[in-house]
Design a protein around this motif. Structure first.
Motif, PDB file in Angstrom:
ATOM      1  N   VAL A 141     -13.107   4.800  -0.241  1.00  0.00           N
ATOM      2  CA  VAL A 141     -12.181   4.303  -1.359  1.00  0.00           C
ATOM      3  C   VAL A 141     -10.698   4.728  -0.949  1.00  0.00           C
ATOM      4  O   VAL A 141      -9.902   4.145  -0.920  1.00  0.00           O
ATOM      5  N   ASP A 142     -10.806   6.206  -0.493  1.00  0.00           N
ATOM      6  CA  ASP A 142      -9.531   6.752   0.121  1.00  0.00           C
ATOM      7  C   ASP A 142      -8.884   5.799   1.158  1.00  0.00           C
ATOM      8  O   ASP A 142      -7.573   5.769   1.076  1.00  0.00           O
ATOM      9  N   GLU A 143      -9.851   5.383   1.952  1.00  0.00           N
ATOM     10  CA  GLU A 143      -8.803   4.725   3.277  1.00  0.00           C
ATOM     11  C   GLU A 143      -8.404   3.294   2.867  1.00  0.00           C
ATOM     12  O   GLU A 143      -7.497   2.975   3.250  1.00  0.00           O
ATOM     13  N   CYS A 144      -9.412   2.698   2.031  1.00  0.00           N
ATOM     14  CA  CYS A 144      -8.939   1.367   1.350  1.00  0.00           C
ATOM     15  C   CYS A 144      -7.646   1.578   0.653  1.00  0.00           C
ATOM     16  O   CYS A 144      -6.693   0.607   0.582  1.00  0.00           O
ATOM     17  N   ASP A 145      -7.594   2.458  -0.399  1.00  0.00           N
ATOM     18  CA  ASP A 145      -6.335   2.690  -1.092  1.00  0.00           C
ATOM     19  C   ASP A 145      -5.094   3.023  -0.216  1.00  0.00           C
ATOM     20  O   ASP A 145      -4.085   2.638  -0.439  1.00  0.00           O
ATOM     21  N   ARG A 146      -5.428   3.970   0.893  1.00  0.00           N
ATOM     22  CA  ARG A 146      -4.375   4.271   1.807  1.00  0.00           C
ATOM     23  C   ARG A 146      -3.752   3.053   2.519  1.00  0.00           C
ATOM     24  O   ARG A 146      -2.316   2.849   2.563  1.00  0.00           O
ATOM     25  N   PHE A 147      -4.462   2.111   3.128  1.00  0.00           N
ATOM     26  CA  PHE A 147      -3.834   1.120   3.903  1.00  0.00           C
ATOM     27  C   PHE A 147      -4.063  -0.283   3.179  1.00  0.00           C
ATOM     28  O   PHE A 147      -3.450  -1.281   3.806  1.00  0.00           O
ATOM     29  N   TYR A 148      -4.305  -0.191   1.921  1.00  0.00           N
ATOM     30  CA  TYR A 148      -4.215  -1.783   1.292  1.00  0.00           C
ATOM     31  C   TYR A 148      -2.912  -2.223   1.053  1.00  0.00           C
ATOM     32  O   TYR A 148      -2.657  -3.436   1.383  1.00  0.00           O
ATOM     33  N   PRO A 149      -1.832  -1.375   0.991  1.00  0.00           N
ATOM     34  CA  PRO A 149      -0.355  -1.791   0.697  1.00  0.00           C
ATOM     35  C   PRO A 149      -0.130  -2.689   2.205  1.00  0.00           C
ATOM     36  O   PRO A 149       0.755  -3.548   2.252  1.00  0.00           O
ATOM     37  N   ALA A 150      -0.365  -2.001   3.335  1.00  0.00           N
ATOM     38  CA  ALA A 150       0.167  -2.443   4.520  1.00  0.00           C
ATOM     39  C   ALA A 150      -0.503  -3.672   4.697  1.00  0.00           C
ATOM     40  O   ALA A 150      -0.023  -4.714   5.291  1.00  0.00           O
ATOM     41  N   PHE A 151      -1.666  -4.063   4.486  1.00  0.00           N
ATOM     42  CA  PHE A 151      -2.477  -5.257   4.367  1.00  0.00           C
ATOM     43  C   PHE A 151      -1.771  -6.257   3.763  1.00  0.00           C
ATOM     44  O   PHE A 151      -1.452  -7.589   4.164  1.00  0.00           O
TER      45      PHE A 151
END
Length: 168
Positions: free
Chosen positions: A133-143
């Motif tokens: 969840v942390d990694e998805c949250d961290r990079f979601y904006p970049a995608f």
């Protein structure tokens, strides 16, 4: 007494899928067993709801955790998405992001090799879920920046990491 109560009462290691199901149940997250070796659930992240899937391969003692942030890569953005994937994956210590060839769905994947007994502790279960969840949250904006605002992969990653650091 529920399965979650039993698991957390004695803090014993458990079969991986059972432990993850108990964790989801204890947190009040929706969870469904797809088979004896696979579950799926849903977790609200900072940016979106994520589907989390866990698949146990007993023959290898490997638990694979998949987190799907419901991001689809349109064909015209495939090149930029793959460039961003490479940049993002350089930042990760555990797991990696990928785009499934069927449907162009973004996925975070992490495989955990368990010991010879094939058991999962509560701490391990929590760490696997929290990391996904942390990694998805961290990079979601970049995608999102690459797919919807036409930023370059480098600009998108830099912006997302600056934004994440600014929230801390």
């Amino acid at each position: 007494m529920t399965l979650a109560d039993e698991r957390f009462a004695d803090d014993a290691d458990s079969a991986p899928v059972d432990m993850l199901a108990a964790l989801f149940e204890a947190r009040g997250w929706p969870v469904q067993a797809l088979s004896a070796d696979e579950i799926t659930g849903e977790i609200q992240g900072s940016w979106a709801k994520y589907q989390l899937r866990a698949i146990w391969r007993a023959e290898d003692n490997v638990l694979q955790v998949l987190c799907l942030p419901d991001v689809r890569v349109p064909k015209d953005k495939t090149g930029a998405a793959y460039e961003l994937l490479a940049l993002v994956n350089e930042q990760l210590w555990l797991g990696h992001f990928d785009v499934w060839s069927k449907g162009g769905v973004l996925v975070y994947r992490n495989g955990a090799m368990l010991g010879d007994d094939g058991m999962l502790s509560l701490d391990q279960a929590q760490a696997l879920v929290e990391t996904a969840v942390d990694e998805c949250d961290r990079f979601y904006p970049a995608f999102q920046f690459v797919l919807w605002s036409d930023r370059s992969p480098r600009e998108a990653l830099d912006s997302a990491l600056v934004d994440a650091h600014g929230e801390a």
